[in-house]
Design an enzyme around this catalytic site. Structure first.
Site, PDB file in Angstrom:
ATOM      1  N   SER A   6       0.833  -1.200   0.000  1.00 50.64           N
ATOM      2  CA  SER A   6       0.000   0.000   0.000  1.00 50.64           C
ATOM      3  C   SER A   6       0.864   1.244   0.000  1.00 50.64           C
ATOM      4  CB  SER A   6      -0.909   0.015   1.227  1.00 50.64           C
ATOM      5  OG  SER A   6      -1.523   1.286   1.357  1.00 50.64           O
ATOM      6  N   HIS A  29      -0.956  -1.149  -4.251  1.00 50.00           N
ATOM      7  CA  HIS A  29      -2.291  -0.910  -3.700  1.00 50.00           C
ATOM      8  C   HIS A  29      -2.473   0.594  -3.502  1.00 50.00           C
ATOM      9  CE1 HIS A  29      -5.886  -2.403  -1.588  1.00 50.00           C
ATOM     10  NE2 HIS A  29      -5.699  -1.407  -0.728  1.00 50.00           N
ATOM     11  N   ASP A  31      -4.856   3.411  -2.138  1.00 46.91           N
ATOM     12  CA  ASP A  31      -5.998   3.697  -1.268  1.00 46.91           C
ATOM     13  C   ASP A  31      -6.604   5.046  -1.644  1.00 46.91           C
ATOM     14  OD1 ASP A  31      -6.069   1.475   0.715  1.00 46.91           O
ATOM     15  OD2 ASP A  31      -4.024   2.128   1.081  1.00 46.91           O
ATOM     16  N   MET A  33      -9.417   7.621  -0.749  1.00 44.99           N
ATOM     17  CA  MET A  33     -10.335   7.978   0.336  1.00 44.99           C
ATOM     18  C   MET A  33     -10.873   9.383   0.105  1.00 44.99           C
ATOM     19  SD  MET A  33      -8.146   6.633   3.608  1.00 44.99           S
ATOM     20  CE  MET A  33      -7.050   5.219   3.498  1.00 44.99           C
ATOM     21  N   HIS A  62      -8.247   0.650  -4.335  1.00 41.29           N
ATOM     22  CA  HIS A  62      -9.215   0.347  -3.281  1.00 41.29           C
ATOM     23  C   HIS A  62      -9.978   1.631  -2.991  1.00 41.29           C
ATOM     24  CE1 HIS A  62      -9.897  -0.823   1.233  1.00 41.29           C
ATOM     25  NE2 HIS A  62     -11.019  -0.770   0.545  1.00 41.29           N
ATOM     26  N   MET A  64     -12.375   3.746  -1.117  1.00 46.75           N
ATOM     27  CA  MET A  64     -13.097   3.978   0.140  1.00 46.75           C
ATOM     28  C   MET A  64     -13.820   5.300  -0.015  1.00 46.75           C
ATOM     29  SD  MET A  64     -10.150   2.573   2.712  1.00 46.75           S
ATOM     30  CE  MET A  64      -8.831   2.685   1.495  1.00 46.75           C
ATOM     31  N   MET A 133     -11.618  -6.627   4.956  1.00 40.08           N
ATOM     32  CA  MET A 133     -10.845  -5.648   5.726  1.00 40.08           C
ATOM     33  C   MET A 133     -10.536  -6.212   7.114  1.00 40.08           C
ATOM     34  SD  MET A 133     -10.196  -2.979   3.875  1.00 40.08           S
ATOM     35  CE  MET A 133      -9.592  -1.908   5.190  1.00 40.08           C
ATOM     36  N   GLY A 138      -9.645   3.486   6.554  1.00 45.27           N
ATOM     37  CA  GLY A 138      -9.471   4.921   6.728  1.00 45.27           C
ATOM     38  C   GLY A 138      -8.059   5.359   7.039  1.00 45.27           C
ATOM     39  N   GLY A 140      -3.781   3.999   7.816  1.00 49.46           N
ATOM     40  CA  GLY A 140      -2.775   2.944   7.850  1.00 49.46           C
ATOM     41  C   GLY A 140      -2.238   2.764   9.255  1.00 49.46           C
ATOM     42  N   GLY A 141      -1.508   1.665   9.448  1.00 45.29           N
ATOM     43  CA  GLY A 141      -0.803   1.452  10.705  1.00 45.29           C
ATOM     44  C   GLY A 141      -1.653   0.947  11.855  1.00 45.29           C
ATOM     45  N   ASP A 171      -6.574  -6.743   3.992  1.00 47.52           N
ATOM     46  CA  ASP A 171      -5.970  -5.415   4.066  1.00 47.52           C
ATOM     47  C   ASP A 171      -6.156  -4.887   5.476  1.00 47.52           C
ATOM     48  OD1 ASP A 171      -5.157  -2.799   3.808  1.00 47.52           O
ATOM     49  OD2 ASP A 171      -6.655  -2.237   2.319  1.00 47.52           O
ATOM     50  N   GLY A 172      -5.022  -4.610   6.150  1.00 47.48           N
ATOM     51  CA  GLY A 172      -5.075  -3.999   7.471  1.00 47.48           C
ATOM     52  C   GLY A 172      -4.251  -4.763   8.487  1.00 47.48           C
ATOM     53  N   GLY A 173      -3.143  -4.161   8.916  1.00 50.91           N
ATOM     54  CA  GLY A 173      -2.311  -4.809   9.928  1.00 50.91           C
ATOM     55  C   GLY A 173      -1.583  -6.039   9.439  1.00 50.91           C
ATOM     56  N   SER A 194       3.085  -0.509   6.005  1.00 49.00           N
ATOM     57  CA  SER A 194       4.312  -0.247   6.755  1.00 49.00           C
ATOM     58  C   SER A 194       5.239  -1.451   6.801  1.00 49.00           C
ATOM     59  CB  SER A 194       3.975   0.227   8.177  1.00 49.00           C
ATOM     60  OG  SER A 194       2.965  -0.562   8.751  1.00 49.00           O
TER      61      SER A 194
END
Length: 221
Positions: A6, A29, A31, A33, A62, A64, A133, A138, A140-141, A171-173, A194
């Site tokens: 991302s 990726h 994002d 938003m 992606h 959002m 998700m 909304g 990152g991190g 996607d996420g963590g 990250s």
């Protein structure tokens, strides 16, 4: 096992260089938003269109955003190779998925953590990928939500029952600590921000993530 770093975690002042750092990845990726569907605001069509011209890997957009039906096909036309929209933001997901495909991109639906998969299972006939998700969209991190693992397995089982090739993205963590659980649950496309861009050697980080996912393929210990 595909890795989609991302660029939300990249240096926005040097995006061409940052894309070059992930030339070994499968996707970039992006994002998108809008400050409405999610509180954050990132980039939109003009930036994605330019990134598509210089990226060494295909773009995985992606969205959002609100009014996904209106805007999603434009991202395919702008050069994204895969366009993901949120079912929560679409009034006619079938028509939207078909419009994305008609514009030459892969179509994907995304589910927020609180959105169940069952009401949307019939959409598998219209899409190429389902994004589960593993954080609230909304920012990152954020920390990985382990309670989403059963949903990944549920989607994988529905895909297996239907037959055909539908990818399952998370996607996420996503990190070296969490990617194995996701692969074991049934995911095969992994968005990492990250974990890739925070590494000294982004290409090596991509390869490590891919190898870790491969060791935990769904159905294997």
């Amino acid at each position: 096992m595909q890795i989609s770093p991302s660029i939300l975690a990249a240096d926005f002042a040097n995006l061409e260089r940052e894309l070059a750092r992930i030339a070994e990845a499968d996707w970039a990726h992006i994002d998108v938003m809008d400050g409405h569907f999610v509180p954050n605001l990132t980039l939109g069509l003009p930036v994605l269109e330019r990134l598509a011209q210089i990226s060494p890997v295909p773009l995985d957009a992606h969205l959002m955003i609100e009014d996904a039906d209106r805007w999603a096909p434009d991202y395919a036309e702008a050069g994204a190779s895969s366009v993901t929209f949120h079912v929560e933001a679409a009034t006619d997901p079938v028509a939207t998925a078909r419009a994305i495909r008609a514009a030459g991109a892969r179509a994907s639906i995304a589910l927020k953590p609180g959105t169940p998969f069952e009401p949307y299972a019939d959409l598998l006939d219209e899409v190429d990928m389902v994004l589960v998700m593993t954080v609230e969209p909304g920012f990152g991190g954020q920390s990985f939500m382990t309670d989403q693992l059963p949903k990944i397995t549920q989607v994988r089982e529905a895909v297996a029952a239907r037959g055909g090739q539908i990818w399952i993205q998370v996607d996420g963590g996503i990190s070296q600590d969490t990617i194995g659980q996701c692969a074991q649950a049934g995911a095969d496309v992994f968005v990492a921000g990250s974990a890739v861009y925070g590494a000294q050697d982004a290409a090596a980080a991509v390869q490590t993530l891919r190898e870790l996912a491969g060791r935990h393929t769904h159905g294997q210990e």
